[in-house]
Design a protein around this motif. Structure first.
Motif, mmCIF file in Angstrom:
data_model
loop_
_atom_site.group_PDB
_atom_site.id
_atom_site.type_symbol
_atom_site.label_atom_id
_atom_site.label_comp_id
_atom_site.label_asym_id
_atom_site.label_seq_id
_atom_site.Cartn_x
_atom_site.Cartn_y
_atom_site.Cartn_z
ATOM 1 N N ILE A 107 -2.744 18.929 -1.954
ATOM 2 C CA ILE A 107 -3.749 18.368 -2.859
ATOM 3 C C ILE A 107 -5.060 19.110 -2.615
ATOM 4 C CG2 ILE A 107 -4.784 16.232 -3.696
ATOM 5 C CD1 ILE A 107 -2.700 14.750 -1.992
ATOM 6 N N PRO A 108 -5.753 19.542 -3.655
ATOM 7 C CA PRO A 108 -7.025 20.239 -3.441
ATOM 8 C C PRO A 108 -8.145 19.273 -3.063
ATOM 9 C CG PRO A 108 -6.570 20.081 -5.772
ATOM 10 C CD PRO A 108 -5.387 19.493 -5.070
ATOM 11 N N LEU A 109 -8.081 18.747 -1.838
ATOM 12 C CA LEU A 109 -9.090 17.808 -1.387
ATOM 13 C C LEU A 109 -10.047 18.505 -0.427
ATOM 14 C CD1 LEU A 109 -7.286 14.431 -0.589
ATOM 15 C CD2 LEU A 109 -8.954 14.884 -2.356
ATOM 16 N N ALA A 110 -11.329 18.274 -0.592
ATOM 17 C CA ALA A 110 -12.301 18.822 0.353
ATOM 18 C C ALA A 110 -12.296 17.974 1.620
ATOM 19 C CB ALA A 110 -13.690 18.820 -0.275
ATOM 20 N N ARG A 111 -12.411 18.643 2.765
ATOM 21 C CA ARG A 111 -12.415 17.930 4.048
ATOM 22 C C ARG A 111 -13.816 17.962 4.636
ATOM 23 N NH1 ARG A 111 -7.837 15.433 3.611
ATOM 24 N NH2 ARG A 111 -6.184 16.787 2.897
ATOM 25 N N PRO A 112 -14.212 16.904 5.365
ATOM 26 C CA PRO A 112 -15.519 16.912 6.004
ATOM 27 C C PRO A 112 -15.644 18.064 6.988
ATOM 28 C CG PRO A 112 -14.564 14.729 6.083
ATOM 29 C CD PRO A 112 -13.500 15.641 5.580
ATOM 30 N N SER A 113 -16.722 18.832 6.889
ATOM 31 C CA SER A 113 -16.902 19.937 7.829
ATOM 32 C C SER A 113 -18.397 20.179 8.039
ATOM 33 C CB SER A 113 -16.223 21.202 7.336
ATOM 34 O OG SER A 113 -16.703 21.528 6.062
ATOM 35 N N ILE A 114 -18.733 20.621 9.241
ATOM 36 C CA ILE A 114 -20.124 20.911 9.571
ATOM 37 C C ILE A 114 -20.485 22.270 8.984
ATOM 38 C CG2 ILE A 114 -21.666 21.429 11.504
ATOM 39 C CD1 ILE A 114 -20.185 19.344 13.126
ATOM 40 N N GLY A 115 -21.686 22.333 8.387
ATOM 41 C CA GLY A 115 -22.169 23.620 7.907
ATOM 42 C C GLY A 115 -21.527 24.087 6.621
ATOM 43 N N VAL A 116 -21.475 23.250 5.572
ATOM 44 C CA VAL A 116 -20.895 23.711 4.305
ATOM 45 C C VAL A 116 -21.785 24.762 3.644
ATOM 46 C CG1 VAL A 116 -19.484 21.719 3.722
ATOM 47 C CG2 VAL A 116 -21.887 21.682 3.160
ATOM 48 N N TYR A 136 -16.036 23.070 -2.283
ATOM 49 C CA TYR A 136 -14.681 23.085 -1.769
ATOM 50 C C TYR A 136 -14.485 24.324 -0.892
ATOM 51 C CZ TYR A 136 -9.614 23.222 -1.801
ATOM 52 O OH TYR A 136 -8.312 23.257 -1.427
ATOM 53 N N PRO A 137 -13.830 24.291 0.259
ATOM 54 C CA PRO A 137 -13.075 23.184 0.846
ATOM 55 C C PRO A 137 -13.895 22.335 1.816
ATOM 56 C CG PRO A 137 -12.645 25.180 2.063
ATOM 57 C CD PRO A 137 -13.656 25.525 1.020
ATOM 58 N N LEU A 154 -23.129 15.090 7.988
ATOM 59 C CA LEU A 154 -22.919 16.228 8.876
ATOM 60 C C LEU A 154 -24.020 17.272 8.687
ATOM 61 C CD1 LEU A 154 -19.089 16.536 8.281
ATOM 62 C CD2 LEU A 154 -20.218 15.480 10.218
ATOM 63 N N PRO A 155 -24.461 17.930 9.767
ATOM 64 C CA PRO A 155 -25.508 18.950 9.652
ATOM 65 C C PRO A 155 -25.036 20.153 8.833
ATOM 66 C CG PRO A 155 -25.106 18.347 11.941
ATOM 67 C CD PRO A 155 -24.025 17.724 11.139
ATOM 68 N N GLY A 156 -26.010 20.861 8.261
ATOM 69 C CA GLY A 156 -25.671 22.078 7.534
ATOM 70 C C GLY A 156 -25.293 21.842 6.091
ATOM 71 N N ARG A 200 0.845 -1.194 0.000
ATOM 72 C CA ARG A 200 0.000 0.000 0.000
ATOM 73 C C ARG A 200 0.877 1.239 0.000
ATOM 74 N NH1 ARG A 200 -5.015 -1.201 4.012
ATOM 75 N NH2 ARG A 200 -5.813 0.682 3.075
ATOM 76 N N VAL A 201 0.592 2.143 -0.917
ATOM 77 C CA VAL A 201 1.349 3.392 -1.013
ATOM 78 C C VAL A 201 0.649 4.429 -0.138
ATOM 79 C CG1 VAL A 201 2.271 5.134 -2.571
ATOM 80 C CG2 VAL A 201 1.923 2.792 -3.367
ATOM 81 N N ASN A 240 -17.137 19.536 2.864
ATOM 82 C CA ASN A 240 -17.704 18.281 2.363
ATOM 83 C C ASN A 240 -18.658 17.809 3.455
ATOM 84 O OD1 ASN A 240 -18.244 15.776 1.351
ATOM 85 N ND2 ASN A 240 -16.146 15.045 1.349
#
Lengths: 91, 297
Positions: A12-21, B57-58, B15-17, A2-3, B60
């Motif tokens: 890297i332009p990766l979106a991260r999980p976040s509350i309230g997008v 973005y950014p 996730l909420p929101g 596994r690499v 998700n």
């Protein structure tokens, strides 16, 4: 084999999980769900069906709703089999 | 006493929101997905409402891996990801292609058919909201007869709905099922069964859209349940070469137990203009569907 790529070494332009997008979606609400915890039977139907995932049912304390993100769709009031959730207009 | 999986495991992944409209069925379905797979899933999402719901973005709104792909290629990309995982020896991650009815029945049909024929190991879920809701409620081939859309504004759609589940049965894949947002426990058990089968799995999920179908957001689950209770949407699983009816649809084999289709139609603004003749032909469509199911049981 596994690499493994360390995220810190490469930008890297990766979106991260976040509350309230979409921001605090509670401001979309026109009607507020109010729970009567004495009538609630803890059947979990409102928690399973909540599209915003803001309802938490605990067997001891009953139903709690995170009003910062609740969009006020009223789905919880419609699926509740004992009518313990009422929708009241926002002030 | 162990805690039930559906309410407790569904808490952390969605996730909420998020950017979904109030009453949207898509996050409800994702919660059921996360109750089965947790964050060990890779969602392949073509252009659809879902790619908007996940967010910009950014950020998700899903605590799982999401790949956004062009419209026609959901099944093709999911095939590649599934093969790559197998070559690397990763066996605890489930690849799920998550597409709407436009990305499945119209634009993604070719790549879907190819992936089914090659029998790649992933689950394809078509959430069927019966029009192109994201771009402004245009008619798709999965729109039912008589329904108003912005491209069929006066008389409603004149043609019959394309039944993609039957097309997939004709491909001879190991597992095909229909599910509904109104019966989440039934959808959960179908996902559990699908996750244990190796090969191509197809699930067609009925998902009422409050905006496009013109009903109050609070009735999403009620409309989905009425579609099953009137017999318009039949819940079944196909494996071992025959159809197995699911729990909510089993009593409806008897036509007298089905509700009249008017109850389903009158809740929705998109069926405002249907006349007596159209209601009669929709009822006939229901009977024909059940005859087909009876023949293949």
């Amino acid at each position: 084999m596994r690499v493994v790529v360390e995220p810190s070494r490469y930008k890297i332009p990766l979106a991260r999980p976040s509350i309230g997008v979409a921001g605090k979606t509670g401001s979309w609400r026109l009607e507020r769900p109010i729970v009567d915890n004495n009538a609630c039977t803890r059947c979990f139907l409102c928690e399973i069906h909540c599209p915003v995932n803001v309802i938490r049912v605990e067997p001891e304390t009953g139903v709690s709703i995170n009003y910062d993100y609740c969009k006020g769709c009223g789905l919880c009031a419609d699926v509740c089999p004992v009518g313990a959730i009422k929708m009241v207009p926002e002030e | 006493m162990s805690k039930p999986a559906l309410p407790y495991k569904a808490r952390d992944v969605v996730l909420p929101g998020d950017a979904a409209c109030p009453g949207c069925p898509i996050p409800i379905a994702w919660k059921v997905l996360s109750a089965v797979f947790g964050d060990k899933m890779i969602l392949v999402i073509p252009a659809s409402c879902s790619s908007v719901v996940v967010g910009m973005y950014p950020g998700n709104s899903l605590k799982a891996s999401v790949i956004h792909v062009p419209f026609a290629s959901a099944a093709a990309v999911a095939s590649g990801v599934a093969e790559a995982l197998e070559k690397r020896g990763v066996s605890d991650v489930q690849v799920i292609a998550w597409a709407g009815d436009g990305g499945t029945a119209d634009i993604g049909m070719a790549s879907l058919s190819g992936a089914a024929e090659r029998n790649h190991n992933f689950i394809y879920i078509m959430y069927d909201n019966e029009a192109y809701m994201n771009t402004g409620i245009q008619r798709s081939s999965s729109t039912p007869r008589g329904a108003w859309t912005t491209t069929t504004p006066i008389l409603g759609k004149g043609e019959e709905k394309k039944d993609v589940a039957r097309i997939m049965i004709a491909h001879g894949v190991p597992y095909v099922a229909t599910a509904s947002i109104g019966y989440v426990h039934d959808f959960y058990s179908k996902l559990v069964r699908a996750s244990k089968i190796k090969g191509f799995k197809f699930i067609s999920l009925h998902a009422p859209c409050p905006v496009g179908w013109r009903f109050d957001p609070r009735y999403t689950v009620r409309v989905a349940r009425l579609a099953v209770e009137t017999g318009l949407w039949i819940l079944y699983e196909y494996y071992d070469g025959r159809i197995h009816l699911s729990g909510p649809s089993r009593p409806l084999l008897d036509p007298s137990k089905r509700k009249p289709v008017e109850e389903y139609l009158k809740l929705q603004g998109r069926f405002k203009n249907v006349d007596e003749k159209m209601v009669k032909s929709i009822q006939e469509y229901v009977e024909n569907n059940w005859e087909w199911v009876k023949r293949h049981m």
